[in-house]
Design an enzyme around this catalytic site. Structure first.
Site, short mmCIF file in Angstrom:
data_model
loop_
_atom_site.label_atom_id
_atom_site.label_comp_id
_atom_site.label_asym_id
_atom_site.label_seq_id
_atom_site.Cartn_x
_atom_site.Cartn_y
_atom_site.Cartn_z
CE LYS A 181 -1.67 1.68 4.05
NZ LYS A 181 -1.30 2.84 4.58
CG ASN A 182 2.25 2.75 3.38
OD1 ASN A 182 1.04 2.91 3.09
ND2 ASN A 182 2.59 2.39 4.78
CB CYS B 129 -5.27 10.19 10.62
SG CYS B 129 -3.67 9.39 11.24
NE ARG C 140 -7.07 4.24 5.32
CZ ARG C 140 -6.51 5.12 6.26
NH1 ARG C 140 -6.75 5.33 7.42
NH2 ARG C 140 -5.32 5.64 5.60
NE ARG D 92 -1.86 12.74 7.57
CZ ARG D 92 -0.62 12.78 7.10
NH1 ARG D 92 -0.24 11.81 6.31
NH2 ARG D 92 -0.02 14.11 6.92
CB ILE E 160 1.87 18.54 5.67
CG1 ILE E 160 1.15 19.82 5.76
CG2 ILE E 160 1.19 17.42 5.44
CD1 ILE E 160 0.21 20.02 4.22
CG ASP F 124 3.04 1.68 9.34
OD1 ASP F 124 3.27 1.77 8.26
OD2 ASP F 124 2.72 2.43 10.26
NE ARG G 244 0.46 10.51 10.01
CZ ARG G 244 0.01 9.34 9.12
NH1 ARG G 244 -1.29 8.94 9.54
NH2 ARG G 244 0.56 8.90 8.29
C1 EPZ Z 1 4.13 6.93 6.01
O1 EPZ Z 1 3.35 8.00 6.81
C2 EPZ Z 1 3.33 5.85 6.01
N1 EPZ Z 1 1.97 6.09 5.23
C3 EPZ Z 1 2.75 5.37 7.38
O2 EPZ Z 1 1.90 4.17 7.30
C4 EPZ Z 1 3.90 5.13 8.36
O3 EPZ Z 1 3.50 4.93 9.54
C5 EPZ Z 1 4.78 6.39 8.41
O4 EPZ Z 1 5.23 6.73 6.91
C6 EPZ Z 1 6.05 5.80 9.12
O5 EPZ Z 1 6.79 4.84 8.49
C7 EPZ Z 1 2.43 6.19 3.86
O6 EPZ Z 1 3.43 5.82 3.27
C8 EPZ Z 1 1.07 5.99 2.88
P1 EPZ Z 1 6.18 10.32 8.27
P2 EPZ Z 1 3.93 9.50 6.77
O7 EPZ Z 1 6.24 11.63 7.39
O8 EPZ Z 1 4.72 9.85 5.51
C9 EPZ Z 1 6.28 13.49 11.56
C10 EPZ Z 1 0.07 2.72 7.98
O9 EPZ Z 1 -0.23 2.18 8.69
N2 EPZ Z 1 6.31 14.79 10.34
O10 EPZ Z 1 7.43 9.52 8.21
O11 EPZ Z 1 2.77 10.49 6.97
C11 EPZ Z 1 5.07 12.96 11.80
O12 EPZ Z 1 4.38 13.66 12.66
C12 EPZ Z 1 0.63 4.32 7.69
O13 EPZ Z 1 0.20 2.06 6.73
C13 EPZ Z 1 6.56 15.93 10.46
O14 EPZ Z 1 6.60 16.36 11.99
O15 EPZ Z 1 5.03 9.35 7.92
C14 EPZ Z 1 5.48 11.68 12.37
O16 EPZ Z 1 5.72 11.86 13.82
C15 EPZ Z 1 0.35 4.97 8.95
N3 EPZ Z 1 6.31 16.86 9.77
C16 EPZ Z 1 6.97 11.31 11.71
O17 EPZ Z 1 7.20 12.58 11.24
C17 EPZ Z 1 6.05 16.44 8.27
O18 EPZ Z 1 5.88 17.37 7.41
C18 EPZ Z 1 6.82 10.37 10.94
O19 EPZ Z 1 6.07 10.72 9.68
C19 EPZ Z 1 5.72 15.18 8.10
C20 EPZ Z 1 5.96 14.20 9.14
#
Ligand code: EPZ
Length: 419
Positions: free
Chosen positions: A22-23, A116, A398, A92, A123, A305, A121
């Site tokens: 998925k990811n 979520c 999902r 998201r 950006i 995850d 989360r």
């Molecule tokens: C991806 O989410 C995955 N989703 C998530 O999988 C996974 O848990 C996560 O990476 C971590 O491995 C997809 O790929 C669609 P991050 P993402 O940006 O990209 C902080 C599942 O169950 N952060 O690495 O959103 C954030 O708050 C899902 O399949 C910022 O602070 O994860 C978090 O604490 C859940 N600012 C940390 O980084 C930003 O601009 C990790 O987030 C972005 C993120």
């Protein structure tokens, strides 16, 4: 609404094919916008999140045809730069469309993705990265408008190895003039798969999977065909299903390299795991040993995850385990549901102390997020009596392709009912 009804106690035994990731497929679908042509994508799992993103691509003007696990996207012609609001709120991760749209059309408007179930989360890293490439970002009335005359390559250092921010910057930088480097990039395998997809399209990306990614912008892209990597989290989920039932499962079409941290922790709990080229076999005794410490970290650390699924296993382990969830601030919702099943869990901020009990008891529980829901299904497989897991269609569908049917094929007593 759908629920799973599970009668626990059956030992799982058999083979299961691990579906596409998925990811990996979500950013790859976003990348299919870039070439203004045809992308043939194989090994696409049938998931709610994939349908959501495919429908968004159609809404902005792409044509998408699905045949089994193959999707053909045609992104030719002018696409609408306004990303539809409702699906962004539902999923998201659709924020991943920004980089690809900005790179091709120099403009994109998208609503602020909400937080979520598992956290706020933010950006900020996505937006600062796109700004470094020349994007001008204005935020008003809950919308983000990002536009530029031209994108220029730049040196970007991420404060945190964010998966989504790394992907969004890659998707814009492939069309920028000049060289972009992303330092402290996320190293997840899904990033390397996105790099391979982009390079088949004519991009020039190197370093995917390492913490420094280098992108040389190009101005021509071509049609391509790609097969998505297997889902390492789904693989880990089935491995825990085997462990929690004291069963023996062979997982086909898995990349052992991608699940090394999961193999290591399940090995620590006493499971016997054998690696083959594209398969893994796992067999486990009646009751796992407690793993002292499970700390979630960015790849190649133990994946966040898989935290909930591992906690479900540790609920009836011999001994006590300590979990530290370092990635998301609200990812222990499954604990209160596991406690309803008799688990002994104490949450202290980012830490969870899990004291293994002899047996969990079936109960009526509610899934509150994707991986927490999967963890409740796993707990039900090993519990005494019947477990009902609510909200399957909202959360579990999902990210899992026919989880009930695949578990049933391994001998689980599980049915999906409407309610
Ligand atoms: C991806 O989410 C995955 N989703 C998530 O999988 C996974 O848990 C996560 O990476 C971590 O491995 C997809 O790929 C669609 P991050 P993402 O940006 O990209 C902080 C599942 O169950 N952060 O690495 O959103 C954030 O708050 C899902 O399949 C910022 O602070 O994860 C978090 O604490 C859940 N600012 C940390 O980084 C930003 O601009 C990790 O987030 C972005 C993120």
């Amino acid at each position: 609404m759908n629920k799973y009804v599970i009668n626990g106690g059956n030992r799982l035994d058999g083979e299961v094919k691990v579906e596409g990731s998925k990811n990996a497929v979500l950013p790859i679908l976003a990348a299919s916008i870039i070439n203004g042509g045809e992308s043939i994508i194989h090994n696409v799992p049938s998931l709610k999140d994939v349908n959501t993103l495919v429908n968004m691509l159609k809404t902005i003007g792409c044509t998408c045809s699905i045949e089994g696990n193959t999707i053909v996207v045609n992104s030719s012609g002018d696409l609408d730069i306004n990303i539809p609001e409702k699906p962004v709120r539902e999923m998201r991760s659709s924020i991943i469309l920004m980089g690809a749209m900005l790179g091709r059309f120099k403009k994109v408007k998208i609503s602020f993705p909400g937080g979520c179930e598992i956290g706020l989360r933010p950006i900020d890293l996505h937006l600062s990265g796109l700004k470094m490439l020349g994007g001008k970002i204005t935020e008003s009335h809950g919308y983000i408008l990002c536009e530029c005359d031209k994108l220029y390559g730049n040196e970007i250092h991420l404060d945190y190895p964010s998966v989504g921010a790394t992907e969004n910057i890659m998707l814009a930088a492939v069309s920028a003039e000049g060289i972009t480097t992303i330092q402290n990039a996320a190293r997840e395998p899904e990033i390397a798969d996105l790099q391979e997809f982009l390079n088949k399209m004519g991009a020039k990306v190197t370093g995917g999977g390492s913490s420094t990614i280098r992108i040389q912008g190009v101005n021509h892209f071509q049609n391509l065909e790609h097969t998505v990597i297997p889902d390492r989290i789904v693989a880990g989920t089935y491995m825990v299903a085997a462990a929690i039932t004291g069963g023996r499962v062979i997982l086909k079409e898995v990349i052992p390299e991608h699940i090394k941290p999961i193999i290591s922790k399940l090995g620590e709990s006493g499971c016997k795991i054998y690696r083959y080229d594209q398969a893994i076999s796992i067999s486990c005794g009646k009751r796992p040993n407690a793993v002292d410490f499970v700390k979630t970290m960015p790849y190649p650390g133990f994946p966040t995850d898989m935290q909930a699924q591992m906690m479900a296993l540790m609920c009836n382990a011999r001994g006590t385990s300590i979990f530290i969830e370092t990635i998301f601030e609200n990812r222990y919702k499954h604990a209160e549901e596991l406690i309803k099943m008799g688990a002994d869990i104490k949450i202290e901020g980012r830490a969870a102390i899990v004291k293994g009990v002899n047996k969990l008891m079936g109960a009526h529980v509610v899934s509150r997020d994707l991986r927490g829901g999967a963890a409740l299904v796993l707990a039900g497989l090993g519990a005494e009596g019947a477990t009902i897991v609510d909200n399957v269609d909202i959360h579990i569908d999902r990210g899992y392709d026919n989880l009930d049917l695949k578990l049933k094929s391994l001998g689980a007593d599980i049915t999906k009912d409407e309610y």
